[in-house]
Design a protein around this motif. Structure first.
Motif, PDB file in Angstrom:
ATOM      1  N   UNK A 129     -21.032  38.362  43.670  1.00  0.00           N
ATOM      2  CA  UNK A 129     -20.860  36.995  43.220  1.00  0.00           C
ATOM      3  C   UNK A 129     -22.089  36.178  43.579  1.00  0.00           C
ATOM      4  N   UNK A 130     -22.904  35.923  42.568  1.00  0.00           N
ATOM      5  CA  UNK A 130     -24.135  35.173  42.831  1.00  0.00           C
ATOM      6  C   UNK A 130     -23.812  33.753  43.267  1.00  0.00           C
ATOM      7  N   UNK A 131     -22.663  33.238  42.821  1.00  0.00           N
ATOM      8  CA  UNK A 131     -22.288  31.889  43.227  1.00  0.00           C
ATOM      9  C   UNK A 131     -22.069  31.857  44.737  1.00  0.00           C
ATOM     10  N   UNK A 132     -21.355  32.873  45.252  1.00  0.00           N
ATOM     11  CA  UNK A 132     -21.105  32.920  46.695  1.00  0.00           C
ATOM     12  C   UNK A 132     -22.405  33.167  47.446  1.00  0.00           C
ATOM     13  N   UNK A 133     -23.232  34.070  46.936  1.00  0.00           N
ATOM     14  CA  UNK A 133     -24.493  34.374  47.612  1.00  0.00           C
ATOM     15  C   UNK A 133     -25.372  33.134  47.679  1.00  0.00           C
ATOM     16  N   UNK A 134     -25.459  32.410  46.559  1.00  0.00           N
ATOM     17  CA  UNK A 134     -26.368  31.263  46.586  1.00  0.00           C
ATOM     18  C   UNK A 134     -25.808  30.146  47.453  1.00  0.00           C
ATOM     19  N   UNK A 135     -24.492  30.096  47.592  1.00  0.00           N
ATOM     20  CA  UNK A 135     -23.898  29.078  48.441  1.00  0.00           C
ATOM     21  C   UNK A 135     -24.140  29.392  49.921  1.00  0.00           C
ATOM     22  N   UNK A 136     -24.080  30.675  50.269  1.00  0.00           N
ATOM     23  CA  UNK A 136     -24.073  31.064  51.672  1.00  0.00           C
ATOM     24  C   UNK A 136     -25.414  31.479  52.244  1.00  0.00           C
ATOM     25  N   UNK A 137     -26.219  32.146  51.432  1.00  0.00           N
ATOM     26  CA  UNK A 137     -27.351  32.866  52.010  1.00  0.00           C
ATOM     27  C   UNK A 137     -28.654  32.095  51.864  1.00  0.00           C
ATOM     28  N   UNK A 138     -29.426  32.101  52.950  1.00  0.00           N
ATOM     29  CA  UNK A 138     -30.758  31.506  52.866  1.00  0.00           C
ATOM     30  C   UNK A 138     -31.745  32.482  52.229  1.00  0.00           C
ATOM     31  N   UNK A 139     -31.523  33.773  52.546  1.00  0.00           N
ATOM     32  CA  UNK A 139     -32.446  34.779  52.031  1.00  0.00           C
ATOM     33  C   UNK A 139     -31.669  35.904  51.370  1.00  0.00           C
ATOM     34  N   UNK A 140     -32.373  36.639  50.536  1.00  0.00           N
ATOM     35  CA  UNK A 140     -31.728  37.752  49.857  1.00  0.00           C
ATOM     36  C   UNK A 140     -32.620  38.975  49.852  1.00  0.00           C
ATOM     37  N   UNK A 141     -31.962  40.129  49.958  1.00  0.00           N
ATOM     38  CA  UNK A 141     -32.630  41.406  49.785  1.00  0.00           C
ATOM     39  C   UNK A 141     -32.177  41.921  48.435  1.00  0.00           C
ATOM     40  N   UNK A 142     -33.110  42.177  47.554  1.00  0.00           N
ATOM     41  CA  UNK A 142     -32.738  42.711  46.245  1.00  0.00           C
ATOM     42  C   UNK A 142     -33.102  44.185  46.196  1.00  0.00           C
ATOM     43  N   UNK A 143     -32.087  45.016  46.034  1.00  0.00           N
ATOM     44  CA  UNK A 143     -32.312  46.453  45.943  1.00  0.00           C
ATOM     45  C   UNK A 143     -32.199  46.877  44.494  1.00  0.00           C
ATOM     46  N   UNK A 144     -33.020  47.842  44.142  1.00  0.00           N
ATOM     47  CA  UNK A 144     -32.971  48.343  42.774  1.00  0.00           C
ATOM     48  C   UNK A 144     -33.325  49.822  42.820  1.00  0.00           C
ATOM     49  N   UNK A 145     -32.395  50.653  42.410  1.00  0.00           N
ATOM     50  CA  UNK A 145     -32.638  52.093  42.392  1.00  0.00           C
ATOM     51  C   UNK A 145     -33.041  52.655  43.731  1.00  0.00           C
TER      52      UNK A 145
END
Lengths: 425, 300
Positions: free
Chosen positions: A224-240
């Protein structure tokens, strides 16, 4: 502020082909054939090419490194199969990396699925103690927080009832309440917010914010990007299995929504990714302009069509196509399903190939990038297929002098509404 | 939240990791762990969990049953009665001059403790995969809690046994305690060690070979026939004595009978050997367990 988690070149590989062998006899016959230089006797005819893949590695995580600072709330995002769960499993010490290492400062507790270790026969009270201990609390700690936990869960009256008599909502509330009162330096949370009613979700988010305000670190895995953007200051994006990006949430989420998948208006599912249930195969999904051409961007004023092609292999008792339209920051603009069609057949859907279309009117969406989450389900029973950000498209403002919206307005949608002003006297 | 300096505020992959030397990490997750890295100190931190597991096993086993914990008494009692009728009265196997009822009960009480430990711990990984796949705690907490749970039911069985022993004694049956009675805790420890050691060996191997789960069920039954539960060692001819000597469980059971009933064929050397083998079994079990625990989630 100091580093509390240091992930250093972590790689996790699984051997393909050789894990299947579950009996001693199979392993023995495989070993015996190998000894005599014969092909694997357990491969099916016509599967010889797999012999080359035998022992081949599948990299669930490939050389991933990052550092997490104390007190940070970090979202871990990525598509299914990107390596999120593998990373969490390694972090929570359920399995070990193939190479690389992770250094952790402080007590780590994971909340990979609420209610882990709940015993259905035991009462809520008994389960609070049991679950708390499984998550790493001592009896004394649980005792001192017991009243708080029960109050948070809002199920005071039922605390001495066996949890098998609980509704799923009560179960989740109690489980989250226990986990929320853990006081680890690092908390790993995986998709708990998907359950519970809106009111309780709000409470959970509030609790997680309290946790991070208290200087503790939270790792949050969610779709849920809505929850992530509400809660998180930073993000780790994993791909493959690789770390694609690591940075402030606002910068990462648009990348996630656009990442990899086609933005040219067509998504074709290949073998291996087209099915999540043996009864259904997805073929393609397209965005069509009014003239029927496949497009990756649509005119803000003009209607367009989203079509999904799929094959039902076995008659389904019911079948519903769901679409969610999300803005680039992950906010859900709206969701819809083919069941609102007055001609929708709510009964069985026979085997065969189908094309379902959804017509989106012009002057509805706002300018900007949108992603589509597509799901097929048997309503309230089973999700047959689900893909986040299956397809993306952009809504564009063509430079037309007659445009009603000369610049981008804020909002997930930008409908053209009727207004009226009349003098009253 | 205040701002985050340097490395993680840029959307870029940073691979240069040089944490200051003074940083002290509490956990380091590495790919490999030694066969001997049993982390027993860490296990101590999970003592509350172990006690709660024991309590859960005890409480939940008898929810929605009528007789509840009485089953701890009924099961060994019925088994003893069955043995007494079949082996004592029908087959008329000799019992070293001990009343058959006490003879069989002593064997069954010991055997049950060993066998329950073995069969229940043998499903540690496969039976708890859902739990172990989500949370980390010291994995040995599960088998150890099982051994402790079983100790409770052993205690109950032993108490029943002692009640019968006293009642037989006052009816003038020739039974007496010997000095071996001081070895009872040792016998108990050895039964726990064998059950636990064997169980965790099987549990580690069943993550790969499910066949073993089937083997354990009847293997334990077969082993019972070779463990002198139904007849005493003294009845075995000299030619077949090696069977008794080969089975390290025999000195424990015979020792237990000698301690409480005053008749049994055992000496100190046999017990010492059995103890040594128990330590070896336990060590092999711990090594396999430690090895499998790291990655069993990938194969289960």
């Amino acid at each position: 502020m100091s580093t509390v988690i240091s992930v250093e070149n972590v790689t996790k590989s699984y051997r393909l082909g050789q894990i299947g062998g579950g009996t001693l006899k199979e392993d023995f016959s495989r070993w015996w054939a190998k000894l005599r230089g014969l092909p694997d006797p357990l491969l099916k005819i016509g599967e010889e090419h797999h012999a080359r893949h035998l022992g081949e590695q599948f990299w669930a995580l490939d050389n991933v490194s990052f550092d997490i600072q104390e007190g940070d709330v970090v979202g871990i995002i990525g598509r299914n199969g990107a390596g999120k769960s593998t990373l969490l499993k390694i972090l929570s010490q359920v399995t070990t990396p193939t190479s690389g290492q992770i250094k952790i400062k402080g007590r780590i507790a994971s909340l990979l699925e609420v209610g882990t270790g709940f015993n259905p026969e035991m009462t809520g009270r008994e389960n609070v103690f049991l679950n708390g201990a499984i998550l790493g609390m001592t009896k004394a700690e649980i005792r001192s927080k017991f009243d708080e936990i029960v109050a948070f869960s809002e199920i005071e009256e039922f605390i001495d009832t066996p949890v098998k008599r609980y509704s799923s909502g009560m179960y989740v509330r109690l489980a989250f309440a226990v986990a929320a009162h853990l006081e680890p330096e690092i908390l790993i949370v995986d998709e708990v917010l998907a359950v519970g009613d809106a009111e309780f979700q709000k409470k959970c988010i509030g609790k997680m914010q309290d946790v991070s305000r208290g200087g503790r670190t939270v790792l949050f895995v969610s779709h849920s990007m809505a929850a992530v953007s509400k809660l998180c200051q930073h993000c780790v994006l994993l791909d493959g299995g690789r770390l694609k990006l690591f940075g402030p949430t606002a910068e990462i989420i648009p990348h996630y929504l656009k990442s990899g998948k086609q933005t040219d208006g067509i998504r074709i599912w290949g073998e291996g990714e087209n099915t999540q249930d043996p009864r259904l195969k997805l073929r393609a999904m397209r965005i069509l302009a009014p003239d029927g051409t496949v497009v990756g961007h649509v005119d803000i004023r003009k209607p367009f069509t989203i079509e999904v092609e799929y094959q039902i292999l076995e008659t389904l008792p019911q079948c519903r196509i769901n679409l969610r339209v999300l803005t680039s920051d992950g906010t859900l603009a709206f969701s819809t399903a083919d069941s609102i069609d007055p001609n929708y057949n709510a009964g069985a859907r026979a085997a065969g190939s189908y094309r379902t279309r959804c017509f989106i009117p012009g002057n509805l969406l706002n300018e900007g990038y949108y992603s589509l989450t597509m799901g097929v389900d048997i309503p309230f029973k089973k999700i047959l297929f689900m893909e986040e950000a299956a397809l993306g498209f952009s809504v564009e403002q063509t430079s037309d002098l007659n445009t009603r919206f000369p610049e981008k307005w804020p909002g997930a949608v930008c409908p053209l509404l009727e207004w009226q002003t009349k003098p009253l006297d | 939240m205040s701002s985050h300096p340097t490395t993680n505020s840029k959307p870029a992959v940073d691979t240069s990791h040089a944490p200051p030397a003074d940083e002290r990490w509490s956990t380091i997750i590495t790919p490999h762990r030694g066969w001997l890295d049993w982390r027993l100190k860490q296990l101590w931190r999970y003592r509350d969990l172990i006690s709660l597991f024991v309590w859960r096993d005890f409480v939940s086993a008898y929810k929605q049953t009528i007789l509840g914990p009485l089953w701890h008494i009924i099961q060994p009692l019925l088994m003893t009665i069955t043995f007494t009728i079949i082996f004592g009265h029908v087959a008329k196997l000799p019992t070293d001059g001990i009343p058959p009822f006490l003879f069989y009960m002593s064997g069954i009480v010991c055997w049950n403790y060993f066998a329950n430990n073995l069969t229940k711990t043998s499903s540690t990984f496969v039976g708890n995969a859902a739990l172990l796949g989500k949370v980390y705690f010291h994995r040995l907490a599960i088998p150890i809690s099982i051994a402790i749970s079983n100790l409770i039911s052993f205690g109950i069985s032993l108490a029943i046994f002692l009640v019968f022993l006293v009642s037989f004694y006052f009816r003038g049956v020739d039974i007496h305690f010997t000095r071996w009675i001081f070895c009872t805790p040792l016998f108990l420890l050895m039964l726990a060690g064998y059950g636990l050691g064997g169980g965790i060996i099987v549990s580690a191997l069943t993550t790969r070979y499910r066949d073993l789960a089937n083997l354990v069920a009847f293997g334990v039954q077969l082993l019972m026939f070779g463990s002198f539960i139904m007849y005493p060692v003294s009845q075995v001819s000299a030619k077949n004595h090696w069977i008794a000597e080969l089975n390290p469980l025999v000195p424990i059971i015979e020792g237990f009978r000698l301690a409480f009933l005053g008749a049994g064929t055992v000496d100190v050397a046999q017990v010492a050997t059995s103890f040594g083998i128990m330590i070896a079994v336990l060590a092999v079990g711990l090594m396999l367990f430690t090895h499998v625990e790291r990655t069993f989630m990938d194969t289960v």
